[in-house]
Design an enzyme around this catalytic site. Structure first.
Site, short mmCIF file in Angstrom:
data_model
loop_
_atom_site.label_atom_id
_atom_site.label_comp_id
_atom_site.label_asym_id
_atom_site.label_seq_id
_atom_site.Cartn_x
_atom_site.Cartn_y
_atom_site.Cartn_z
N HIS A 99 63.45 73.91 32.94
CA HIS A 99 63.48 73.66 31.50
C HIS A 99 62.87 74.80 30.70
O HIS A 99 62.87 74.76 29.47
CB HIS A 99 62.83 72.31 31.15
CG HIS A 99 61.36 72.22 31.41
ND1 HIS A 99 60.83 71.64 32.55
CD2 HIS A 99 60.29 72.62 30.68
CE1 HIS A 99 59.51 71.67 32.49
NE2 HIS A 99 59.15 72.26 31.37
N ASP B 42 63.69 71.11 38.94
CA ASP B 42 63.04 71.74 37.80
C ASP B 42 62.43 73.09 38.17
O ASP B 42 61.22 73.30 38.07
CB ASP B 42 61.97 70.81 37.22
CG ASP B 42 61.56 71.20 35.81
OD1 ASP B 42 62.18 72.12 35.25
OD2 ASP B 42 60.62 70.58 35.28
N SER C 224 51.86 74.91 29.87
CA SER C 224 51.54 75.12 31.28
C SER C 224 52.75 74.93 32.18
O SER C 224 52.63 75.08 33.40
CB SER C 224 50.41 74.17 31.72
OG SER C 224 50.83 72.83 31.62
#
Length: 1028
Positions: A123, A154, A236
């Site tokens: 993402h 991811d 983060s």
């Protein structure tokens, strides 16, 4: 969780939602969560904050363990690790799949120092067009480009040039997925909460968590996640999770958004495999049977029918396992459809006992195009099935098409899995322009266009190629959240502001998306005259109301770009026909704010014709437009306008249109006539009505109706009922809309002049005034003699006008102001001024002889009026996603000094302007140290700047604070273009390109719906909050 969502939940306890740890850049402010958001699901919450905002209310800054002093071993490890960690600043330049265009920050880490590979989240790498750079620990910066983004998991891989890092050795982190074990102490090293570097500590507590659900955006699945307490937050995403040996054992991906110090890490098995493939230059194959599996513990598997024999066999073969894989979603028309069912417990694949996602992924990825054999238990019975493994990349979109202002691509596997539907169809990922459907940004599936099916993107393109400009076609569609309901709309195809059908295809070699114009527009078909009849009011008690119906037309206005601080890209309402033979219609300027737009007039709810702007009043909130009356074969009637001002307390008939566009009638009376000025908008100046006598009436319908008239029993229009755009509220970020009456006598001179064949060229006093009573006037120094004259001249209202604000002069012209704030105006050209209408004397005089009271002293001043044609915008420059223009009239009304004639009016999401913080209402005064007082000098300076090169902008905020913007030019996604007013052009404006190489216009991907025009928020295209 929203009730309309089809998200499935396990039978276990409901957990609070997870959040992706992206950090949005400067533009947007945090949005409050609803009670449902705070209590149900694990849906996406992007952390949007300001640089200096306290995030303690979102997530704790660090768990207690973080406060402990690290051992020397950990300190040595961290000193080594931080050299491999980078802060990633990136934009997704266009909406795509699950995400709108955006700008954000995240983290990554070097995994190959020699070839320059960085591992981060999927993402972050973005499914759509990516543009970004990374910053190393020593604050060296270099560009990055995507080389791989996984279709499901991811993670993604970016590439940089190691030779660009000159002042520190580039080091890499070793990936050790097998080192992730329960109880291992870890550190998360990354760009937490938008800081350059944060180090958070934790301990791994689980290895077998199902992938977190982020809601209706992107979510990972078909993998286990690692859970730990580290309390990471925005920025983060993509941080390495390292052990004491300095090895990366997991990848930070998300966490809980409820304040709990819980984070979710992606195991590195599949990222390591992808990295090895990329290093070798071989494709990263990804297989799928279009089935989502989840981990369920043995007790749940037993309830689903797992037999004791198979449970014993699995426990014996894998003593540490506590659960098995169970089918959660089987997509229709996929390889598993008709063979697998939800609730099937997976026992074996290709004859081998299987309980882990890693092994399942390995088998599928190595079997693309081949059959795999699965043994499942369904209700206690063994069932063997064979499925042909499909290519996961083939059902993950890698191209999109923009047409008529909207963006489309094939429905993705992500969206299909989310809603358990077949992976096919045309998906609207940016519902804008002609395809702005029901005020929702994305999520539509197009079934038919112009009565022709569009089963996939190719079919959609072929249909759109055949539709000419300005055609109106039927569109059949469904929203992905509610596939039971099929919607049908008539859409107006715009191929003049957005002329090309443009295809964008992902290029994994360059990391860019390559654009191709695949179809030029077909010319609009000539309009033909049409017949229609007006409705008749059933049971109307007032014949005059029944007759006025024939003088109303519906007006809709769409704008390809946001100018003058206007907050919306489209607006509709009703106008009054003031000359049926000439096709003249008077409409609120809150509906037609400027002339860079498309205007459509609907007559008798039947005939639709184009119209153009003839006149924009600078102060009184109305626009006069004109349509071709020869195209309308309907009994349109010219409204008769009263030459006398309506009085307070007079009886009148209110005729208006409610929110359902239905006409309503009520007998009422005028309650008040008050001199008002619409409040200014603090966030961004925009047109507002000034110095007008506002009429209010004693009926509740006045608050429900934004447009209408007040008429007498004889059918003569005494006042227009108009909507006035007001300020944006700080609490709701919505625009207030006022509904007020405007008396007709002041309109007649303008209308008569237009009917005579000449356009009004008004002149105005460049100031805003307000009413003061005689008690105030006496204290300010007005003599008793003048107070007596006021009482005689205006028996109904004893008042004078004081100057509230003198408009700011252009920095390129001489300041010719003769009035000052606080001046009380007594006479203009020897005529006493006690009514707003008496200011009309200024319209036709270059100078006015004014008698004023200043500081208690009467004096005469010669006032130079300003030509209003100079106040309207006639040029707009689109540069790096920012809309630049000459400061419009509302800016001059609200500011004390214009710093330049290069004013930022709006900016697009995902653009360099958004990324680097160039905000609306900023003035640009210099480029690379060279002054740019106007648009021509600005264009000259930026034209010599090479693509993908940093430059400096000196800017001044609306509050007179100077600052310097460093920005990188991006001609590939945001080429510079310009709109110039040209009466000879078909639309009244023409667009030119400043992209010398490709001659592309930024209008090819311009989207007014994706622009924000305010200083303090990133919210755009808001509907009015209410009326006052």
């Amino acid at each position: 969780m929203e009730m309309s969502s089809k998200r499935k939940h396990s039978s276990g306890p409901i957990s609070l939602r997870s959040t992706k740890h992206l950090r949005s850049d400067t533009a947007a402010s945090p949005q409050p969560l609803t009670p449902d958001d705070q209590t149900l699901g694990e849906e996406a919450v992007y952390v949007l904050d300001n640089e200096d905002e306290d995030l303690s209310h979102v997530l704790p800054l660090a768990p207690a363990a973080a406060a402990q002093t690290d051992s020397p071993e950990w300190q040595a490890t961290i000193e080594t690790v931080v050299k491999s960690v980078v802060s990633i600043h990136f934009c997704q330049t266009a909406s795509f799949d699950t995400d709108l265009s955006m700008s954000s920050q995240a983290t990554g880490f070097v995994v190959d120092a020699e070839k320059g590979y960085i591992l981060t989240n999927r993402h972050v790498v973005c499914a759509g067009p990516f543009w970004g750079y990374c910053i190393f620990d020593n604050h060296e910066e270099c560009d990055v480009r995507p080389v791989y983004r996984d279709p499901v998991h991811d993670f993604g891989i970016l590439k940089f040039d190691p030779a660009a890092i000159k002042y520190m050795p580039v080091t890499e982190l070793k990936l050790s997925p097998d080192a992730a074990k329960v109880g291992v102490e870890i550190r998360v090293v990354g760009n937490d909460a938008g800081e350059k570097l944060s180090i958070l500590s934790g301990v791994i507590s689980r290895l077998d968590r199902n992938a977190p659900e982020y809601g209706e955006g992107y979510s990972d699945f078909n993998t286990n996640y690692i859970q730990a307490a580290a309390a990471a937050s925005g920025g983060s995403s993509g941080s390495p999770v390292v052990n004491i040996d300095g090895h990366a054992i997991a990848l930070q991906a998300g966490g809980r958004a409820d304040g709990a110090a819980t984070d979710y890490f992606l195991p590195l098995d599949r990222p390591l495999r992808a990295l090895e493939c990329i290093r070798k230059g071989v494709p990263v194959t990804r297989g799928t049977i279009q089935t989502q599996w989840i981990i369920k513990p043995f007790d749940e598997c037993r309830r689903l029918g797992l037999s004791p024999e198979w449970e014993a066999a699995v426990r014996k073969g894998s003593p540490k396992e506590t659960g098995m894989l169970v089918a959660e979603i089987v997509l229709p028309e996929g390889p598993g459809d008709g063979k697998l069912q939800e609730g099937d417990v997976l026992i074996k694949v290709n004859g081998e006992l299987l309980t882990q996602f890693v092994k399942l992924d390995a088998i599928l990825d190595s079997s693309v195009g081949k059959d795999v054999h699965l043994l499942v238990q369904r209700g206690g019975e063994d069932l063997e099935v064979s499925c042909t493994v499909g290519d996961l990349h083939a059902i993950t979109p890698a191209r999109y098409v923009t047409v008529a202002g909207a963006t489309f691509h094939d429905l993705s596997y992500q969206q299909a899995r989310l809603y358990a539907i077949a992976c096919k169809g045309v998906y609207v990922c940016e519902a804008a322009g002609s395809f702005k459907l029901e005020n929702t940004f994305s999520g539509w599936i197009v079934d038919t266009v112009d009565k022709r099916p569009t089963k996939n993107l190719d079919e959609f393109i072929e249909v759109m190629k055949t539709i000419p400009d300005r055609a109106r076609v039927a569109l059949s569609y469904r929203h992905i959240r509610d596939l039971h309901t099929r919607g049908t709309s008539i859409v107006h195809i715009d191929r003049h502001w957005h002329p090309h059908i443009r295809e964008a295809i992902r290029n994994d070699e360059t990391g860019l998306w390559d654009f191709t114009n695949i179809a030029d527009p077909l010319p609009a078909e000539p309009p033909v005259p049409r017949k229609a009849d007006f409705i008749q009011l059933d049971g109307a008690n007032h014949p005059a109301a029944a007759d006025i119906v024939r003088s109303f037309v519906r007006v809709s206005c769409t704008m390809p770009v946001k100018l003058d601080g206007y907050p919306q890209a489209r607006k509709a309402g009703f106008g009054l026909v003031v000359d049926a033979e000439a096709g003249l219609v008077l409409v609120s300027r809150a509906i037609v704010p400027f002339d860079l737009c498309d205007i459509n007039v609907t007559v008798a709810d039947s005939i639709i014709v184009m119209a153009k702007v003839i006149f924009l009043h600078p102060l009184q909130n109305y626009t006069i437009i004109q349509y071709d009356p020869s195209l309308v074969q309907a009994p349109v009637k010219t409204a008769r306008l009263s030459t006398n001002y309506i009085k307070q307390g007079a009886d009148t008939i209110f005729v208006g249109f409610n929110q359902n566009f239905r006409i309503v009638v009520a007998k009422t009376a005028v309650t008040d006539i008050t001199t008002v000025a619409i409040p200014p908008n603090a966030a961004a100046p925009r047109y507002r009505a000034l110095n007008l006598d506002a009429i209010t009436v004693d009926t509740g319908l006045s608050s429900q109706c934004s447009n209408g008239v007040l008429i007498g029993e004889d059918g003569i229009v005494q006042a227009l009922w108009l909507n006035y755009l007001g300020e944006r509220t700080a609490s709701s970020h919505k625009d207030v809309e006022y509904h007020l009456g405007l008396a007709t006598p002041s309109l007649l001179p303008i209308i008569n002049q237009i009917e005579s064949g000449s356009l009004p060229k008004l002149r105005i006093m460049d100031m805003e005034s307000y009413v003061i009573q005689m008690s105030q006037a006496r204290i300010m120094g007005v003599s008793e003699e003048w107070i007596e004259k006021v009482a005689i001249a205006n028996p109904a209202r004893h008042e004078l006008f004081m100057v509230r604000k003198v408009d700011c002069a252009s920095p390129l012209t001489e300041d010719t102001h003769q009035l000052e704030e606080g001046d009380i105006i007594l006479t203009l050209n020897d005529k006493l001024i006690t009514r707003v209408s008496e200011f009309d004397i200024m319209y036709h005089h270059e100078t006015l002889d004014a008698l004023i009271v200043r500081n208690g002293q009467e004096m005469r001043v010669n006032i130079k009026t300003v030509p209003t044609e100079d106040l309207e915008t006639d040029r707009a420059l689109i540069f790096c996603g920012a809309v630049l223009q000459k400061p419009h009239h509302a800016v001059r009304q609200q500011i004390s000094k214009l710093h330049s004639e290069v004013y930022v009016s709006a900016r697009s999401r995902g653009s360099p302007a958004y990324q680097y913080g160039l905000s609306p209402t900023n003035f640009i005064t210099a480029v690379n140290g060279v002054k740019t007082p106007d648009l021509d000098s600005f264009i000259k300076q930026v034209n010599v700047i090479p693509n993908n090169t940093y430059f400096r902008l000196r800017a001044v905020t609306f509050d007179n604070v100077p600052w310097v913007v460093t920005m990188k030019k991006n001609d590939h996604y945001f080429p510079m273009s310009e709109y110039i007013k040209d009466p000879s052009a078909p639309e009244g404006w023409r667009s030119i390109s400043h992209d010398k190489e490709l001659l592309r216009l930024d209008s090819d991907n311009l989207n007014a719906d994706a622009m924000d025009e305010g200083r303090d928020d990133g919210i755009s295209d808001m509907e009015p909050d209410g009326e006052k």
